[in-house]
Write a protein that holds these residues in place. Structure first.
Motif, PDB file in Angstrom:
ATOM      1  N   GLU A  72      10.265  47.884   2.462  1.00  0.00           N
ATOM      2  CA  GLU A  72       9.000  46.576   2.397  1.00  0.00           C
ATOM      3  C   GLU A  72       8.386  46.086   3.508  1.00  0.00           C
ATOM      4  O   GLU A  72       7.103  46.144   3.534  1.00  0.00           O
ATOM      5  N   THR A  73       9.062  46.349   4.912  1.00  0.00           N
ATOM      6  CA  THR A  73       8.134  46.792   6.415  1.00  0.00           C
ATOM      7  C   THR A  73       6.510  47.008   6.102  1.00  0.00           C
ATOM      8  O   THR A  73       6.143  47.159   6.363  1.00  0.00           O
ATOM      9  N   TYR A  74       7.495  48.933   5.681  1.00  0.00           N
ATOM     10  CA  TYR A  74       6.280  49.809   5.324  1.00  0.00           C
ATOM     11  C   TYR A  74       4.275  49.591   4.027  1.00  0.00           C
ATOM     12  O   TYR A  74       3.518  49.621   4.983  1.00  0.00           O
ATOM     13  N   GLU A  75       5.209  49.133   3.469  1.00  0.00           N
ATOM     14  CA  GLU A  75       3.927  48.521   2.547  1.00  0.00           C
ATOM     15  C   GLU A  75       3.522  47.603   3.382  1.00  0.00           C
ATOM     16  O   GLU A  75       1.773  46.841   2.877  1.00  0.00           O
ATOM     17  N   GLU A  76       3.908  46.122   4.175  1.00  0.00           N
ATOM     18  CA  GLU A  76       2.997  45.255   4.666  1.00  0.00           C
ATOM     19  C   GLU A  76       2.366  45.943   5.315  1.00  0.00           C
ATOM     20  O   GLU A  76       1.564  45.375   5.834  1.00  0.00           O
ATOM     21  N   VAL A  78       0.909  48.535   5.835  1.00  0.00           N
ATOM     22  CA  VAL A  78      -0.110  49.189   4.887  1.00  0.00           C
ATOM     23  C   VAL A  78      -0.966  48.469   4.545  1.00  0.00           C
ATOM     24  O   VAL A  78      -2.191  48.577   4.650  1.00  0.00           O
ATOM     25  N   SER A  79      -0.210  47.494   3.749  1.00  0.00           N
ATOM     26  CA  SER A  79      -0.950  46.388   3.558  1.00  0.00           C
ATOM     27  C   SER A  79      -1.925  46.140   4.941  1.00  0.00           C
ATOM     28  O   SER A  79      -3.711  45.778   4.111  1.00  0.00           O
ATOM     29  N   ASN A  80      -1.257  45.477   5.275  1.00  0.00           N
ATOM     30  CA  ASN A  80      -2.457  44.579   7.093  1.00  0.00           C
ATOM     31  C   ASN A  80      -2.980  45.646   7.763  1.00  0.00           C
ATOM     32  O   ASN A  80      -4.319  45.504   8.231  1.00  0.00           O
ATOM     33  N   MET A  81      -2.774  46.971   7.835  1.00  0.00           N
ATOM     34  CA  MET A  81      -3.405  47.860   8.284  1.00  0.00           C
ATOM     35  C   MET A  81      -5.279  48.019   7.996  1.00  0.00           C
ATOM     36  O   MET A  81      -5.968  48.283   7.603  1.00  0.00           O
ATOM     37  N   SER A  82      -4.946  48.059   5.933  1.00  0.00           N
ATOM     38  CA  SER A  82      -5.926  48.364   4.975  1.00  0.00           C
ATOM     39  C   SER A  82      -6.803  47.229   5.640  1.00  0.00           C
ATOM     40  O   SER A  82      -7.908  47.389   5.286  1.00  0.00           O
TER      41      SER A  82
END
Length: 116
Positions: A72-76, A78-82
């Motif tokens: 979940e942290t990784y997905e967050e 990646v989303s924030n970096m996007s």
């Protein structure tokens, strides 16, 4: 040897001596006493096995939860970096447009200076 090793050895030696003395002074027959000792060891072994299984189960649950949390942290991230990447690109596009405008003004000014 370390203190822990010495302590464990002393504990085991004490248990063996205690079992031996218990057999010698037991009011029951030797076979009954040996059976009681065997039952005690079997019970201790089973208790230890159950405790080990419980700890193993708890650790597995903890690591499964940790793995899920990391995903979940990784997905967050990646989303924030996007989103951050889009912000940076927009900022750079604005700066590029400003620089092009300033360059155009400088070129007009230089062209005007050359004509005079």
């Amino acid at each position: 040897m370390s203190n822990n090793t010495n302590s464990v050895l002393a504990l085991l030696l004490g248990a063996a001596i205690g079992a031996g003395v218990g057999i010698l002074f037991a009011p029951d027959k030797g076979s009954k006493t040996r059976e009681k000792i065997k039952d005690g060891f079997d019970e201790a072994k089973d208790n230890l096995k159950h405790k080990f299984e419980d700890v193993t189960h708890q650790l597995r649950k903890k690591f499964e939860g940790s793995k899920h949390n990391m995903e979940e942290t990784y997905e967050e991230m990646v989303s924030n970096m996007s989103y951050k990447t889009e912000d940076v690109i927009s900022f750079l596009e604005t700066k590029l447009a400003d620089l092009k405008e300033q360059n155009a003004k400088l070129q007009k000014k230089q062209l005007a200076n050359h004509e005079n």
